[in-house]
Design an enzyme around this catalytic site. Structure first.
Site, short mmCIF file in Angstrom:
data_model
loop_
_atom_site.label_atom_id
_atom_site.label_comp_id
_atom_site.label_asym_id
_atom_site.label_seq_id
_atom_site.Cartn_x
_atom_site.Cartn_y
_atom_site.Cartn_z
N LYS A 60 0.84 -1.20 0.00
CA LYS A 60 0.00 0.00 0.00
C LYS A 60 0.87 1.26 0.00
O LYS A 60 0.50 2.28 -0.57
CB LYS A 60 -0.94 -0.01 1.20
CG LYS A 60 -1.99 -1.13 1.14
CD LYS A 60 -2.99 -0.99 2.28
CE LYS A 60 -3.65 -2.30 2.64
NZ LYS A 60 -4.60 -2.81 1.68
N ARG A 67 -5.96 -7.90 -9.89
CA ARG A 67 -6.54 -9.22 -10.22
C ARG A 67 -8.01 -9.03 -10.52
O ARG A 67 -8.55 -7.93 -10.37
CB ARG A 67 -6.39 -10.13 -9.01
CG ARG A 67 -7.01 -9.49 -7.75
CD ARG A 67 -7.07 -10.42 -6.57
NE ARG A 67 -7.26 -9.72 -5.31
CZ ARG A 67 -8.42 -9.37 -4.80
NH1 ARG A 67 -9.54 -9.64 -5.43
NH2 ARG A 67 -8.49 -8.74 -3.64
P1 ADP Z 1 -7.63 -4.40 2.24
O1 ADP Z 1 -6.34 -4.58 1.53
O2 ADP Z 1 -7.74 -5.20 3.47
O3 ADP Z 1 -8.80 -4.53 1.32
P2 ADP Z 1 -8.22 -1.53 2.27
O4 ADP Z 1 -7.24 -0.44 2.40
O5 ADP Z 1 -8.82 -1.72 0.93
O6 ADP Z 1 -7.57 -2.88 2.77
O7 ADP Z 1 -9.38 -1.30 3.33
C1 ADP Z 1 -10.43 -2.22 3.55
C2 ADP Z 1 -11.62 -1.51 4.21
O8 ADP Z 1 -11.24 -0.87 5.43
C3 ADP Z 1 -12.21 -0.39 3.37
O9 ADP Z 1 -13.15 -0.86 2.44
C4 ADP Z 1 -12.86 0.48 4.44
O10 ADP Z 1 -14.08 -0.07 4.86
C5 ADP Z 1 -11.88 0.37 5.60
N1 ADP Z 1 -10.88 1.48 5.57
C6 ADP Z 1 -9.66 1.45 4.98
N2 ADP Z 1 -9.01 2.64 5.13
C7 ADP Z 1 -9.83 3.43 5.84
C8 ADP Z 1 -9.75 4.79 6.35
N3 ADP Z 1 -8.68 5.55 6.16
N4 ADP Z 1 -10.81 5.29 7.04
C9 ADP Z 1 -11.90 4.53 7.27
N5 ADP Z 1 -12.05 3.27 6.84
C10 ADP Z 1 -11.04 2.70 6.13
P1 ADP Z 2 -12.20 -8.43 -3.16
O1 ADP Z 2 -11.00 -7.64 -2.72
O2 ADP Z 2 -12.03 -9.16 -4.45
O3 ADP Z 2 -13.42 -7.66 -3.09
P2 ADP Z 2 -11.75 -9.90 -0.75
O4 ADP Z 2 -11.22 -8.69 -0.08
O5 ADP Z 2 -12.75 -10.71 -0.04
O6 ADP Z 2 -12.42 -9.58 -2.13
O7 ADP Z 2 -10.50 -10.80 -1.16
C1 ADP Z 2 -10.61 -11.83 -2.11
C2 ADP Z 2 -9.93 -13.08 -1.63
O8 ADP Z 2 -8.56 -12.87 -1.49
C3 ADP Z 2 -10.43 -13.56 -0.31
O9 ADP Z 2 -10.42 -14.96 -0.35
C4 ADP Z 2 -9.38 -13.02 0.67
O10 ADP Z 2 -9.35 -13.82 1.82
C5 ADP Z 2 -8.13 -13.13 -0.16
N1 ADP Z 2 -7.10 -12.12 0.13
C6 ADP Z 2 -7.07 -10.85 -0.27
N2 ADP Z 2 -5.92 -10.24 0.09
C7 ADP Z 2 -5.20 -11.17 0.76
C8 ADP Z 2 -3.91 -11.17 1.39
N3 ADP Z 2 -3.11 -10.12 1.40
N4 ADP Z 2 -3.51 -12.30 1.99
C9 ADP Z 2 -4.30 -13.38 1.98
N5 ADP Z 2 -5.49 -13.45 1.39
C10 ADP Z 2 -5.96 -12.36 0.79
#
Ligand code: ADP
Ligand code: ADP
Ligand code: MG
Length: 497
Positions: free
Chosen positions: A118, A294
């Site tokens: 990130k 992806r």
């Molecule tokens: P991941 O790699 O786990 O998907 P993201 O950065 O996409 O991580 O964040 C996943 C979720 O966490 C977001 O969809 C949102 O709901 C919450 N989130 C992430 N960053 C923030 C933020 N700065 N403030 C509030 N909620 C956040």
């Molecule tokens: P999307 O981001 O496609 O909306 P998810 O956040 O649920 O959906 O992630 C898709 C799949 O990838 C899930 O099975 C989740 O557990 C897996 N996944 C995503 N990021 C990671 C990570 N950094 N490490 C392990 N599994 C991950």
């Protein structure tokens, strides 16, 4: 141009099947891989050839990159599609695939690497005028320094693992007192979950929406955006309901977000299908969160409103073809919603509820799509993500798509395990969802287990008893034997729901 003749899908379940269906339509032979736990899975039966990789644990099967490449050589496979999860965002695997002369259906290893972090992603886009959530641009481990920055940004703040994913590796800090403890925990969690202790600080947006843009890029450098997906209904920072388009995005905002997403893609010379995630605050300012390099779980809603098959586009791009349409050719047609059906118990904090699908009967009808990878009688294995299926509806308007989804949920019969279907119905019927006025806090704000377990007043109970008696008498006098069962069930449901 390298024509793909045989494709191996390095994945399982619904996404493996979904990819193979498109491959078959394109005249491409398919190879499935599976673990011992998935021997009887529909994805194994559907494939032209299937190879067992090993025991159930992912580390002994679906994550064995070298072994998968070896299988490709043995079976004369020319391309690998990684799906989502597992090896899909593993840059080293993508590199090994291309180094061994195979086509990787996805972006370059370099793009995966940059966007997999990130922090590296934020640095890469800094030249492109993309709005970022206020926070640190580098990993931070010095606590007094971090505290100072947190104060400048203003509490609440979020400590995030740079390598995090799947909703894991995030800690909200409400005030300075909690800071030190949360920071230490965040670092140790990041090390144990992702093998990388780098964390950074972001302003915690208090009432955010999660809105993301689907993009497609080709190896010639063309990039288009296929509009947005609204993914704010989440539990544990992970999506459960998604829709396209979003009810708060105007044509102007769509264009601005689309162009920002194209900028993010350009920053890493992206090709293939990708998703640029944004967080949107109450005033509808949007900020870049991360890019997923992806196919996304919720890609079907985009397919429904654009009429494009994203897997087909991925394969054509991987072969070296330019994208066959332009930005101007793309139009939004109607509205689409997806609910994720997980083997989880919403009444028990959405914890996985693993077991056997004793009854499994899919809804049908116009505008309904079910992407799944199980059949009746199968066990949901404990080793993987507990998603059973994705239920998708498409209709002319948002309201019609919602009503269609509620009907489809009612027609979806699953017994033997608890699922998220009841919760999704509750959400779709909720005034906040119907009006479009909701954010990522929907579950905390409105959902309690009791809403799925209505206890009736005495008056209601009396009425139900009276109805039951009346119905029974009626059924006795007018129905033929054999019909009574179905009629009885559906009438009961209508009255009790
Ligand atoms: P991941 O790699 O786990 O998907 P993201 O950065 O996409 O991580 O964040 C996943 C979720 O966490 C977001 O969809 C949102 O709901 C919450 N989130 C992430 N960053 C923030 C933020 N700065 N403030 C509030 N909620 C956040
Ligand atoms: P999307 O981001 O496609 O909306 P998810 O956040 O649920 O959906 O992630 C898709 C799949 O990838 C899930 O099975 C989740 O557990 C897996 N996944 C995503 N990021 C990671 C990570 N950094 N490490 C392990 N599994 C991950
Ligand atoms: Mg994300």
């Amino acid at each position: 141009m390298a024509k793909i003749k045989k494709l191996l899908i390095a994945n399982r379940g619904e996404i493996s099947l979904r990819i193979m269906r498109t491959a078959r339509e394109m005249g491409i032979e398919t190879v499935a891989v599976y673990s011992e736990a998935d021997r009887l899975s529909p994805h194994v039966k559907f494939a032209d050839e299937a190879i067992c990789l090993g025991p159930a644990a992912s580390s002994e099967s679906y994550l064995l990159g070298e072994k998968i490449i070896k299988v490709c050589k043995q079976l004369n496979v020319d391309a690998i599609h990684p799906g989502y999860g597992f090896l899909s965002e593993n840059a080293a695997f993508a590199k090994k695939v291309t180094d061994s002369g195979l086509i990787f259906v996805g972006p370059s290893p370099e793009a995966i690497e940059v966007m997999g972090s990130k922090l590296a992603a934020k640095q890469a886009v800094s030249k492109y005028d993309i709005p970022l959530v206020p926070g640190t641009e580098e990993a931070i481990s010095d606590i007094p320094e971090a505290k100072k920055i947190a104060k400048e940004i203003g509490y609440p703040i979020l400590i995030k693992a740079s390598a995090g994913g799947g909703g894991k590796g995030m800690r909200i800090v409400e005030n300075e007192k909690e800071f030190e403890e949360q920071m230490e925990r965040a670092i140790s969690e990041a090390v144990s979950a992702f093998g990388d202790g780098a964390v950074f600080i972001e302003k915690y947006i208090t009432s955010p929406r999660h809105i993301e843009i689907q993009i497609l890029g080709d190896q010639q450098g063309n990039i288009v955006y296929l509009f947005e997906r609204e993914c704010s209904i989440q539990r544990r920072h992970q999506k459960v309901i998604e829709e396209a388009p979003s009810s708060v995005v105007t044509a102007e905002m769509r264009k601005a977000m689309g162009e920002a997403a194209v900028g993010v893609a350009k920053a890493c010379n992206y090709y293939g299908a990708g998703t640029v995630e944004f967080i949107v605050d109450e005033k509808l300012n949007f900020y870049f969160l991360e890019m997923n390099t992806r196919l996304q779980v919720e890609h079907p809603v985009t397919e429904m409103i654009t009429g494009k098959d994203l897997v087909k586009e991925q394969i054509l791009i991987a072969e070296g073809n330019p994208i066959s349409f332009s930005q101007e050719d793309l139009k939004i047609n109607g509205h689409s919603i997806e609910v994720r059906v997980y083997a989880e118990d919403p009444k028990n904090n959405f914890l996985p509820d693993i077991g056997t699908l004793e009854t499994y009967s899919r809804p049908q009808g116009p505008g309904i799509r079910v992407d799944d990878g199980f059949e009746e009688g199968m066990k949901i294995p404990i080793y993987y993500d507990p998603m059973i299926s994705k239920l998708i509806t498409h209709a002319e308007t948002r309201e019609d798509a919602i009503n269609r989804m509620i009907r489809a949920i009612d027609d979806y019969q699953i017994t033997g395990i608890e699922t998220t279907l009841g919760f999704c119905k509750f959400a779709l019927e909720h005034e906040a969802f119907r009006s479009g006025n909701f954010d990522t806090k929907f579950v905390q704000q409105y959902f309690t287990p009791e809403v799925l377990d209505p206890s009736f007043s005495d008056e209601e109970k009396e009425m139900m008893v009276a109805l039951a008696v009346e119905f029974f008498t009626h059924a006795q006098s007018s129905l033929k034997v054999g019909e009574s069962q179905t009629v009885k069930e559906s009438a009961w449901r209508k009255r009790l729901d």
